[in-house]
Design an enzyme around this catalytic site. Structure first.
Site, PDB file in Angstrom:
ATOM      1  N   THR A   1      -1.086   5.978  -0.649  1.00 66.21           N
ATOM      2  CA  THR A   1       0.016   5.677   0.275  1.00 66.21           C
ATOM      3  C   THR A   1       0.919   4.625  -0.353  1.00 66.21           C
ATOM      4  O   THR A   1       0.447   3.619  -0.897  1.00 66.21           O
ATOM      5  CB  THR A   1      -0.509   5.176   1.629  1.00 66.21           C
ATOM      6  OG1 THR A   1      -1.280   6.214   2.246  1.00 66.21           O
ATOM      7  CG2 THR A   1       0.645   4.808   2.558  1.00 66.21           C
TER       8      THR A   1
ATOM      9  N   PHE B   1       3.644   1.769   0.228  1.00 66.64           N
ATOM     10  CA  PHE B   1       4.093   0.824   1.240  1.00 66.64           C
ATOM     11  C   PHE B   1       5.352   0.109   0.745  1.00 66.64           C
ATOM     12  O   PHE B   1       5.485  -0.162  -0.457  1.00 66.64           O
ATOM     13  CB  PHE B   1       3.017  -0.228   1.516  1.00 66.64           C
ATOM     14  CG  PHE B   1       1.803   0.310   2.228  1.00 66.64           C
ATOM     15  CD1 PHE B   1       1.652   0.167   3.599  1.00 66.64           C
ATOM     16  CD2 PHE B   1       0.809   0.965   1.519  1.00 66.64           C
ATOM     17  CE1 PHE B   1       0.542   0.669   4.249  1.00 66.64           C
ATOM     18  CE2 PHE B   1      -0.313   1.471   2.159  1.00 66.64           C
ATOM     19  CZ  PHE B   1      -0.444   1.325   3.529  1.00 66.64           C
TER      20      PHE B   1
END
Length: 384
Positions: A284, A286
């Protein structure tokens, strides 16, 4: 080899002729721009351009038709840009003015910052805060993504760390939508490798599980594993670590959560299965969001958003900007515009150094060729 060199010399000669013809063409289009400026005629005549491209394609014949159309799309985009510069278009674009104001108010990185993220301790978002700011970061979890933006706007936090895309499931739409609503800037990015675990209270077993809790992204990323247990009821939650917290407080051996190994340690849960996400490289990305622009050392990636007119070739003209200036576009994402059917907002990121004149030229030209336009930030790429 002599034959190859001779062919290359022939090409060089042709190219010199092309350059001279192009120079002459741009001189004429400049005079066209002057006429349009004097008579209040808009730069773009879409129907004429469509007809011109069709005629050029017919001149080339069937074999070269697509290539010639592509060539003249680029040539005509350059001509439009020349005329817009002549007419001063883009200088008063609200997005350009907003960007200039942001540059005037640029701030240095905040020391000992207050950082917020969505979720509870043990969330992947908390790990992203640690990755970027260090292990002693003063980080607090909030309930919703929008709560993080509100904390920035109201001065209760200096930064928010938010997930914006996942290598398995793509863009996280809520973040893109909130970036359009709030006046914030991306000042950094980091990545977190996601390894989902199935966990439950000590003494639980796979055979006893009836309900599984996690964020909707966590459930989706573990879809293959969950499909092997069709009797389990999947229960989407606000975040992964919150699911672990809820299961821990439930006292129910039939409930399980999908989240990180760290969350299991924090909430006293037992891991029943490790690495159940189907993509072992699941990561992921960010972004670190600030209420004010920062230009940190090493900044080499620019994030923008814009709206395009619903016209043929409008996206091609934007892409031409980067080809002409030799800039590398690294991301292009589209989102539907609320309340406007079949209208889209684009999020585009490209690489460039703050002292590169081509970057500022490209930003100016984006303002010329798009509708609503904003610079969302300039930060150091960090996707390791």
């Amino acid at each position: 080899m002599d034959g190859l060199q001779e062919l290359r010399r022939e090409i060089d000669g042709i190219d010199r002729e092309i350059v001279e013809l192009f120079r002459r063409r741009m001189d004429v289009t400049r005079r066209v721009g002057e006429y349009k400026q004097a008579n209040g005629i808009p730069v773009l005549d879409q129907e004429r351009e469509r007809q011109v491209l069709q005629n050029k394609g017919e001149l080339a014949g069937e074999e070269l038709r697509p290539a010639v159309i592509t060539l003249f799309q680029t040539v005509m985009a350059l001509s439009r840009r020349q005329q817009r510069d002549l007419m001063g278009q883009g200088q008063e674009n609200p997005g350009v003015l907003r960007w200039r104001e942001a540059q005037d108010g640029v701030r240095p990185p905040v020391s000992s910052p207050r950082v917020v993220y969505q979720g509870v301790p043990g969330a992947y978002s908390e790990q992203a805060c640690i990755n970027f700011f260090g292990g002693y970061v003063n980080a607090a979890g909030l309930e919703q993504f929008e709560d993080c933006f509100l904390a920035l706007r109201e001065g209760r936090a200096d930064y928010a760390v938010l997930p914006i895309e996942n290598s398995s499931t793509g863009a996280i739409r809520q973040i893109y939508d909130l970036l359009t609503q709030y006046e914030c800037y991306m000042v950094g990015e980091t990545t977190v490798r996601v390894e989902h675990c199935l966990m439950a209270l000590p003494g639980a077993s796979l055979g006893a599980i009836t309900h599984v809790y996690s964020h909707e992204q966590g459930l989706f990323q573990c879809e293959r594993y969950l499909n092997a247990h069709p009797d389990w009821k999947q229960m989407p939650q606000a975040d992964t670590a919150g699911s672990a917290q809820m299961v821990a407080s439930s006292g129910d051996l039939t409930k399980a959560a999908i989240c990180s190994e760290r969350a299991a340690e924090l909430y006293g849960l037992e891991i029943l299965a490790h690495g159940i996400n189907h993509n072992s490289q699941n990561t992921t990305r960010f972004v670190v969001v600030s209420p004010r622009l920062e230009l940190r050392p090493g900044a080499d990636k620019i994030s923008t958003l814009f709206v395009l007119p619903h016209e043929a070739g409008s996206l091609h003209e934007v892409l031409t900007v980067f080809a002409v200036h030799g800039l590398n576009m690294v991301k292009l994402e589209s989102r539907p515009m609320p309340g406007q059917s079949w209208q889209y907002m684009f999020f585009l990121e490209f690489t460039g150094q703050p002292d590169d004149p081509a970057v500022n030229d490209a930003l100016h030209e984006l303002a010329q060729t798009t509708g609503e336009f904003r610079v969302l930030g300039w930060f150091q790429s960090n996707l390791d």
